[in-house]
Design a protein around this motif. Structure first.
Motif, PDB file in Angstrom:
ATOM      1  N   CYS A 132       1.279  -1.497  -0.219  1.00  0.00           N
ATOM      2  CA  CYS A 132       0.301  -0.009   0.389  1.00  0.00           C
ATOM      3  C   CYS A 132       0.727   1.360  -0.261  1.00  0.00           C
ATOM      4  O   CYS A 132       1.689   1.350   0.761  1.00  0.00           O
ATOM      5  CB  CYS A 132      -0.940   0.209   1.518  1.00  0.00           C
ATOM      6  N   VAL A 133       0.413   2.327  -0.686  1.00  0.00           N
ATOM      7  CA  VAL A 133       1.162   3.716  -0.580  1.00  0.00           C
ATOM      8  C   VAL A 133       0.315   4.488   0.079  1.00  0.00           C
ATOM      9  O   VAL A 133      -0.810   4.330  -0.314  1.00  0.00           O
ATOM     10  CB  VAL A 133       1.793   3.958  -2.476  1.00  0.00           C
ATOM     11  N   GLY A 134       0.816   5.240   0.487  1.00  0.00           N
ATOM     12  CA  GLY A 134       0.315   6.421   1.233  1.00  0.00           C
ATOM     13  C   GLY A 134       0.498   7.447   1.143  1.00  0.00           C
ATOM     14  O   GLY A 134       1.263   7.883   0.826  1.00  0.00           O
TER      15      GLY A 134
ATOM     16  N   LEU B 145       4.964   3.465   2.472  1.00  0.00           N
ATOM     17  CA  LEU B 145       4.739   2.004   2.029  1.00  0.00           C
ATOM     18  C   LEU B 145       4.810   1.497   3.149  1.00  0.00           C
ATOM     19  O   LEU B 145       5.145   1.359   4.061  1.00  0.00           O
ATOM     20  CB  LEU B 145       5.858   1.590   1.062  1.00  0.00           C
ATOM     21  N   PHE B 146       3.302   0.674   3.234  1.00  0.00           N
ATOM     22  CA  PHE B 146       3.233  -0.511   3.900  1.00  0.00           C
ATOM     23  C   PHE B 146       2.435  -1.450   3.448  1.00  0.00           C
ATOM     24  O   PHE B 146       2.366  -1.522   2.391  1.00  0.00           O
ATOM     25  CB  PHE B 146       1.769   0.264   5.287  1.00  0.00           C
ATOM     26  N   LEU B 147       2.174  -2.757   4.142  1.00  0.00           N
ATOM     27  CA  LEU B 147       1.654  -4.047   3.611  1.00  0.00           C
ATOM     28  C   LEU B 147       0.181  -4.260   4.496  1.00  0.00           C
ATOM     29  O   LEU B 147       0.163  -3.993   5.646  1.00  0.00           O
ATOM     30  CB  LEU B 147       2.924  -4.832   4.075  1.00  0.00           C
TER      31      LEU B 147
ATOM     32  N   HIS C  77     -13.188   5.013   6.052  1.00  0.00           N
ATOM     33  CA  HIS C  77     -13.448   4.438   4.320  1.00  0.00           C
ATOM     34  C   HIS C  77     -12.112   4.996   3.694  1.00  0.00           C
ATOM     35  O   HIS C  77     -11.441   6.563   3.639  1.00  0.00           O
ATOM     36  CB  HIS C  77     -14.483   4.651   3.189  1.00  0.00           C
ATOM     37  N   GLU C  78     -10.766   4.339   2.701  1.00  0.00           N
ATOM     38  CA  GLU C  78     -10.378   4.790   2.045  1.00  0.00           C
ATOM     39  C   GLU C  78     -10.522   4.589   0.517  1.00  0.00           C
ATOM     40  O   GLU C  78      -9.808   3.396   0.165  1.00  0.00           O
ATOM     41  CB  GLU C  78      -8.479   4.905   2.170  1.00  0.00           C
ATOM     42  N   VAL C  79     -11.489   5.371  -1.092  1.00  0.00           N
ATOM     43  CA  VAL C  79     -10.903   4.510  -2.057  1.00  0.00           C
ATOM     44  C   VAL C  79      -9.580   4.702  -2.916  1.00  0.00           C
ATOM     45  O   VAL C  79      -9.132   6.159  -2.793  1.00  0.00           O
ATOM     46  CB  VAL C  79     -11.964   4.564  -2.773  1.00  0.00           C
ATOM     47  N   GLU C  80      -9.528   3.600  -3.255  1.00  0.00           N
ATOM     48  CA  GLU C  80      -8.108   3.081  -4.056  1.00  0.00           C
ATOM     49  C   GLU C  80      -8.308   2.315  -5.507  1.00  0.00           C
ATOM     50  O   GLU C  80      -8.866   1.250  -5.945  1.00  0.00           O
ATOM     51  CB  GLU C  80      -6.823   3.123  -3.100  1.00  0.00           C
ATOM     52  N   LEU C  81      -6.967   2.952  -5.833  1.00  0.00           N
ATOM     53  CA  LEU C  81      -6.694   1.819  -7.364  1.00  0.00           C
ATOM     54  C   LEU C  81      -5.839   1.181  -7.006  1.00  0.00           C
ATOM     55  O   LEU C  81      -4.150   1.109  -6.732  1.00  0.00           O
ATOM     56  CB  LEU C  81      -6.490   3.064  -8.812  1.00  0.00           C
TER      57      LEU C  81
ATOM     58  N   GLY D 131      -3.101   4.692  -2.723  1.00  0.00           N
ATOM     59  CA  GLY D 131      -3.363   5.887  -2.313  1.00  0.00           C
ATOM     60  C   GLY D 131      -4.649   6.431  -2.476  1.00  0.00           C
ATOM     61  O   GLY D 131      -5.383   6.171  -3.421  1.00  0.00           O
ATOM     62  N   THR D 132      -5.827   7.257  -1.387  1.00  0.00           N
ATOM     63  CA  THR D 132      -6.355   8.081  -1.792  1.00  0.00           C
ATOM     64  C   THR D 132      -6.673   9.319  -1.682  1.00  0.00           C
ATOM     65  O   THR D 132      -5.268   9.936  -0.875  1.00  0.00           O
ATOM     66  CB  THR D 132      -7.282   7.320  -0.230  1.00  0.00           C
ATOM     67  N   PRO D 133      -7.921   9.506  -2.812  1.00  0.00           N
ATOM     68  CA  PRO D 133      -7.604  10.827  -2.659  1.00  0.00           C
ATOM     69  C   PRO D 133      -8.034  10.939  -1.210  1.00  0.00           C
ATOM     70  O   PRO D 133      -8.744  11.213  -0.211  1.00  0.00           O
ATOM     71  CB  PRO D 133      -8.548  11.254  -3.742  1.00  0.00           C
TER      72      PRO D 133
ATOM     73  N   LEU E  73     -11.166  -0.393  -0.931  1.00  0.00           N
ATOM     74  CA  LEU E  73     -11.038  -0.255  -0.153  1.00  0.00           C
ATOM     75  C   LEU E  73      -9.163   0.243   0.986  1.00  0.00           C
ATOM     76  O   LEU E  73      -9.644  -2.173   1.012  1.00  0.00           O
ATOM     77  CB  LEU E  73     -12.407  -0.276   0.851  1.00  0.00           C
ATOM     78  N   ASP E  74      -8.904   0.691   1.239  1.00  0.00           N
ATOM     79  CA  ASP E  74      -7.790   0.911   2.418  1.00  0.00           C
ATOM     80  C   ASP E  74      -8.476   1.107   3.775  1.00  0.00           C
ATOM     81  O   ASP E  74      -8.339   2.125   4.373  1.00  0.00           O
ATOM     82  CB  ASP E  74      -6.307   1.817   2.132  1.00  0.00           C
ATOM     83  N   MET E  75      -9.320   0.009   4.248  1.00  0.00           N
ATOM     84  CA  MET E  75     -10.211   0.052   5.916  1.00  0.00           C
ATOM     85  C   MET E  75      -8.937   0.805   6.420  1.00  0.00           C
ATOM     86  O   MET E  75      -7.729  -0.095   6.640  1.00  0.00           O
ATOM     87  CB  MET E  75     -10.740  -1.159   5.559  1.00  0.00           C
TER      88      MET E  75
ATOM     89  N   ALA F 124      -4.148  -0.684  12.471  1.00  0.00           N
ATOM     90  CA  ALA F 124      -4.543   0.395  12.339  1.00  0.00           C
ATOM     91  C   ALA F 124      -4.875   0.449  10.615  1.00  0.00           C
ATOM     92  O   ALA F 124      -6.032   0.193  10.185  1.00  0.00           O
ATOM     93  CB  ALA F 124      -3.603   1.008  12.095  1.00  0.00           C
ATOM     94  N   LYS F 125      -4.008  -0.978   9.688  1.00  0.00           N
ATOM     95  CA  LYS F 125      -4.318  -1.127   8.405  1.00  0.00           C
ATOM     96  C   LYS F 125      -4.805  -2.177   7.785  1.00  0.00           C
ATOM     97  O   LYS F 125      -4.903  -2.818   6.757  1.00  0.00           O
ATOM     98  CB  LYS F 125      -2.713  -0.710   7.547  1.00  0.00           C
ATOM     99  N   ALA F 126      -4.078  -3.855   8.670  1.00  0.00           N
ATOM    100  CA  ALA F 126      -3.427  -4.898   8.217  1.00  0.00           C
ATOM    101  C   ALA F 126      -4.241  -5.955   8.980  1.00  0.00           C
ATOM    102  O   ALA F 126      -4.857  -7.502   8.459  1.00  0.00           O
ATOM    103  CB  ALA F 126      -2.098  -5.736   8.701  1.00  0.00           C
TER     104      ALA F 126
HETATM  105 MG   LIG Z   1      -4.637   4.327   2.474  1.00  0.00          MG
END
Ligand SMILES: [Mg+2]
Ligand SMILES: O=C([O-])CC(=O)C(=O)O
Length: 220
Positions: free
Chosen positions: A18-20, A40-42, A66-70, A187-189, A97-99, A118-120
């Motif tokens: 994941c790119v932040g 970066l994180f995984l 929520h974080e919407v991402e490609l 990454g998310t907008p 989604l990067d919840m 927080a992310k995984a």
């Molecule tokens: Mg994200």
């Protein structure tokens, strides 16, 4: 063993990288500096969740965002991939989604600790169906959107990304070998916000793909 099909890449047990902070407007809304290099994180492959199953709020969080991402699905692995060859390594895309348990992430940030909790966690990576590469001729020019209970919360174009898809593939593969079936979240907008139990999330890449998820609370 039956042949594996890239259109079910989430079953392969491969990496989610994941790119932040890849959109300046999102970095700003969380009061983070604009990065000079990708952050970066995984996530583990157990983070995947598919439509029909709920996104679970972890027991230890009261602020799930929520974080919407490609998502970029790797079709051909490699190490030290050049930017000019990067797109040859892409099999296709997915909406993801990067919840993020924002309260836990804030705590980790203030203590200088990693973001894993927080992310995984389980269901932290809702994923759409696989989108073949031909359906998105330019991954640097598509619109992403997300609604919570029919209200638009996020809407952004991948042209706002600080680091492009080819740059990210090249940068990451210099030190993490990419493998077929890996997924890169780009990454998310701006517009991230909290979701609650019973909320309905709907997201899309223009009208190329849409997906919906219900939010539930983890029981034990
Ligand atoms: Mg994200
Ligand atoms: O948690 C964050 O804000 C970093 C991140 O994943 C993103 O920018 O997409």
């Amino acid at each position: 063993m039956t042949a594996r099909n890239i259109s079910r890449f989430w079953e392969w047990g491969r990496k989610i990288i994941c790119v932040g902070r890849n959109y300046a407007d999102h970095a700003k809304e969380l009061k983070n500096a604009i990065p000079k290099e990708p952050v970066l994180f995984l996530k583990p492959p157990t983070a995947y969740v598919r439509e029909g199953s709920p996104i679970l709020v972890p027991l230890y969080s009261s602020n799930l965002h929520h974080e919407v991402e490609l998502g970029v699905v790797i079709g051909k692995g490699g190490t030290a991939i050049s930017q000019s060859a990067a797109m040859e390594h892409v099999a296709g895309y997915a909406l993801c989604l990067d919840m993020t348990a924002r309260d836990i992430q804030d705590e980790c940030k203030s203590k200088g600790l990693p973001w894993t909790m927080a992310k995984a966690f389980n269901t932290s990576c809702p994923v759409s169906e696989f989108i073949p590469k031909e359906r998105i001729p330019d991954p640097g020019k598509v619109n992403l959107w997300l609604k919570v209970n029919d209200q638009l919360r996020q809407s952004g174009c991948t042209s706002q990304m600080i680091f492009s898809v080819p740059y990210l593939i090249s940068y990451i593969s210099d030190f993490i070998t990419l493998e077929e079936g890996d997924l890169i979240l780009t990454g998310t907008p701006k517009g991230v916000s909290a979701v609650q139990e019973h909320d309905e999330l709907q997201a899309g890449i223009e009208d190329i793909v849409t997906m919906s998820f219900r939010v539930d609370r983890q029981e034990h």
